[in-house]
Design an enzyme around this catalytic site. Structure first.
Site, short mmCIF file in Angstrom:
data_model
loop_
_atom_site.label_atom_id
_atom_site.label_comp_id
_atom_site.label_asym_id
_atom_site.label_seq_id
_atom_site.Cartn_x
_atom_site.Cartn_y
_atom_site.Cartn_z
N CYS A 116 0.83 -1.21 0.00
CA CYS A 116 0.00 0.00 0.00
C CYS A 116 0.86 1.26 0.00
O CYS A 116 1.60 1.52 0.96
CB CYS A 116 -0.91 -0.04 1.22
SG CYS A 116 -1.79 1.49 1.56
N CYS A 164 0.00 3.79 2.80
CA CYS A 164 0.46 3.24 4.09
C CYS A 164 1.93 3.57 4.30
O CYS A 164 2.34 3.95 5.40
CB CYS A 164 0.28 1.72 4.14
SG CYS A 164 -1.43 1.16 4.01
#
Length: 156
Positions: free
Chosen positions: A58, A61
């Site tokens: 991600c 993230c």
């Protein structure tokens, strides 16, 4: 939270007393949990817990991780408030529809889940949890007041 306290120890060197400074306790970022047991212990041993749920693939993230760690360094106080991180693949949280996600716990109960990498919202939610703790418990209030002051000065 950064500690300004210096710990001292006295040692004897050649019949002479000298005071030497020991290093101050280090502040630390978000603590990574890997098992359900670790997460359960974290939830029940801290009044306020925040868990960042992320995945290695991600992009958002990865972007928010250092900012979240910096927030953790400024507010983490074991037993009172702690910020944690966990991997989506470890399946420690249920019903995660997207990452990053943030779960907020107060006194062992889940209060809120935030979706997305909005760092300003993370800061607002942490402040809200700290305010909630202050209004409910006078014992927590005395310990969190210095943290609130530092948190407001945090520039991220």
């Amino acid at each position: 939270m950064k500690y300004d306290l210096k710990l001292h120890r006295i040692c004897i060197n050649k019949n002479k007393r000298q005071v030497q400074s020991a290093p101050a306790p280090k502040s630390y970022g978000a603590v990574h949990v890997k098992t359900k047991e670790e997460k359960h212990k974290a939830i029940w041993s801290n009044k306020i817990c925040v868990f960042k749920i992320s995945a290695p693939w991600c992009g958002p993230c990865k972007t928010i991780a250092p900012v979240y760690d910096e927030i953790a360094k400024n507010v983490n106080m074991p037993g009172q408030i702690m910020l944690f991180s966990e991997e989506l693949d470890d399946k420690l949280s249920t019903d995660v529809e997207g990452v990053p996600a943030f779960d907020y716990y107060f006194k062992g109960k889940k209060q809120h889940r935030q979706m997305g990498a909005d760092v300003e919202q993370v800061k607002k939610n942490v402040q809200m949890m700290m305010s909630q703790a202050q209004s409910i418990s006078s014992g927590v209030q005395a310990k969190l007041n210095p943290i609130c002051f530092q948190f407001h000065k945090l520039k991220i």
